[in-house]
Design an enzyme around this catalytic site. Structure first.
Site, PDB file in Angstrom:
ATOM      1  N   ASP A   7     -22.843  24.164   3.835  1.00 52.96           N
ATOM      2  CA  ASP A   7     -21.773  23.534   3.055  1.00 52.96           C
ATOM      3  C   ASP A   7     -21.204  22.329   3.806  1.00 52.96           C
ATOM      4  O   ASP A   7     -19.991  22.215   3.981  1.00 52.96           O
ATOM      5  CB  ASP A   7     -20.674  24.546   2.745  1.00 52.96           C
ATOM      6  CG  ASP A   7     -19.757  24.108   1.607  1.00 52.96           C
ATOM      7  OD1 ASP A   7     -20.171  23.234   0.814  1.00 52.96           O
ATOM      8  OD2 ASP A   7     -18.638  24.630   1.506  1.00 52.96           O
ATOM      9  N   ILE A   8     -22.091  21.424   4.218  1.00 46.68           N
ATOM     10  CA  ILE A   8     -21.632  20.221   4.922  1.00 46.68           C
ATOM     11  C   ILE A   8     -21.121  19.249   3.869  1.00 46.68           C
ATOM     12  O   ILE A   8     -21.885  18.487   3.271  1.00 46.68           O
ATOM     13  CB  ILE A   8     -22.771  19.622   5.766  1.00 46.68           C
ATOM     14  CG1 ILE A   8     -23.180  20.605   6.869  1.00 46.68           C
ATOM     15  CG2 ILE A   8     -22.345  18.287   6.385  1.00 46.68           C
ATOM     16  CD1 ILE A   8     -24.320  20.136   7.740  1.00 46.68           C
TER      17      ILE A   8
END
Length: 380
Positions: free
Chosen positions: A235-236
């Site tokens: 979840d960058i």
């Protein structure tokens, strides 16, 4: 069909079914009592931070109240994280999140670190409003969020470098708690969006959603066993990446400094990590071309095979659809949770349409990410 692909069509667990409320329900007074009972902290200041399924609170400790439990106070305060009721059931994943933060911090990646509670543990399971939730305390890491600063080409390039650096370091990380983890935000779960797509009422948008889901099923699922696999952050995005001004630079010269929120860590595929980072760069900048600068930074540091590059358009479309559909579904359950609508507010539907409708042969194709990356690297 491969063994991994077969798992994609298994029946969804009951607690992932549409209609389930999983977010913690607790007020500020309850948070203060938890912090005092579990960590000896008397809160001088309490601020609720953004969170999708979890609840996160920044706490500044009252320096006038002696705390025998935390002998070395965190300079910038703490974050009390109360996990959602689904993830809290899998304590092995909670343990993996704690370990991965300590692992990366020991390898020069700036990220939060967990703090032991009164029992000497890095988390505890607490009953809140009749449901079980994992509760942890992390040191607060200061910095601006990527979403709040100008997104220059150089900063997006650094984002790709940063994602590649994390993936390279995580090649040496393994945890049994991630081996069987199932989570609706995994890209492998895109086929299960069929169960949630009814929240999309506009027919044109629904057609786009169905097109992407079907493309994922036939273009990605059969290829999963061929992709390079490992532990990824998962979840960058612009709200999880920290930035700061470059020393001696201008007041717009930012650099990537750290990362927060390890709630989506998973054993998955490195190309998924890249696709997710590119998706959120596109969302936060409003321009599909931005993905090319992220790609440039990533591929300078990690090899991306051509057959995996060819999946990026489908994967980026799938992440957009996943964010739009699950955001609409969650907002229907909890209208007060504005965080879940961030992709829609950032013109997510318009970006999805632009990505889907642009033909590769068109001049100035904003999805010609490899050409955009090569041109940037040549200029640089």
């Amino acid at each position: 069909m491969s063994q991994y692909a077969t798992r994609l069509v298994e029946i969804m667990p009951d607690d992932l079914q549409p209609g389930t409320v999983v977010r913690p329900i607790i007020d500020h007074e309850g948070v203060k009592l938890l912090a005092e009972r579990l960590y000896g902290i008397s809160a001088l200041e309490l601020i609720e931070l953004n969170g999708y399924d979890d609840k996160n609170f920044k706490i500044v400790e009252d320096p006038n109240v002696k705390n025998p439990l935390i002998t070395t106070p965190s300079e910038h305060g703490y974050v009390l994280k109360i996990m959602n009721s689904i993830d809290s059931k899998d304590v092995a994943v909670v343990e993996a999140q704690n370990e991965i933060m300590n692992f990366l911090a020991a390898r020069s990646v700036t990220c939060p670190k967990p703090i032991r509670n009164v029992y000497g543990h890095l988390y505890s399971i607490e009953t809140i409003d009749g449901r079980q939730h994992a509760v942890r305390l992390l040191n607060y890491v200061p910095g601006d969020l990527l979403q709040d600063v100008p997104k220059s080409e150089a900063l997006l390039y650094q984002l790709g470098e940063f994602a590649a650096n994390i993936d390279t370091k995580l090649q040496n990380f393994n945890h049994s708690g991630l081996a069987s983890r199932e989570h609706m935000w995994m890209l492998t779960k895109v086929p299960l969006l069929d169960k949630f797509k009814s929240v999309i009422k506009d027919q044109e948008r629904l057609d786009l959603v169905e097109e992407v889901i079907e493309e994922f099923k036939y273009a990605v699922v059969p290829r999963l066993d061929e992709l390079e696999k490992g532990v990824i952050h998962g979840d960058i995005n612009e709200m999880n990446v920290l930035v700061g001004l470059k020393p001696g630079g201008s007041n717009t010269d930012y650099r990537i400094t750290g990362i927060i929120d390890f709630g989506d860590i998973q054993a998955s595929y490195y190309v998924f990590e890249l696709a997710i980072a590119m998706t959120y760069a596109i969302i936060t900048s409003g321009d599909p071309r931005s993905g090319g600068f992220v790609l440039a930074g990533y591929t300078v540091n990690r090899r991306l095979p051509d057959d995996e590059y060819r999946l990026l358009k489908t994967l980026i479309s799938a992440r957009l659809v996943q964010s739009l559909v699950l955001g609409a579904y969650t907002r229907e359950l909890d209208p007060s949770n504005t965080y879940v609508s961030s992709t829609e507010r950032a013109h997510g539907w318009e970006l999805l349409k632009k990505i889907r409708k642009t033909k590769p042969s068109e001049d100035g194709d904003p999805c010609a990410w490899k050409e955009i990356a090569n041109e940037y690297l040549t200029r640089s």
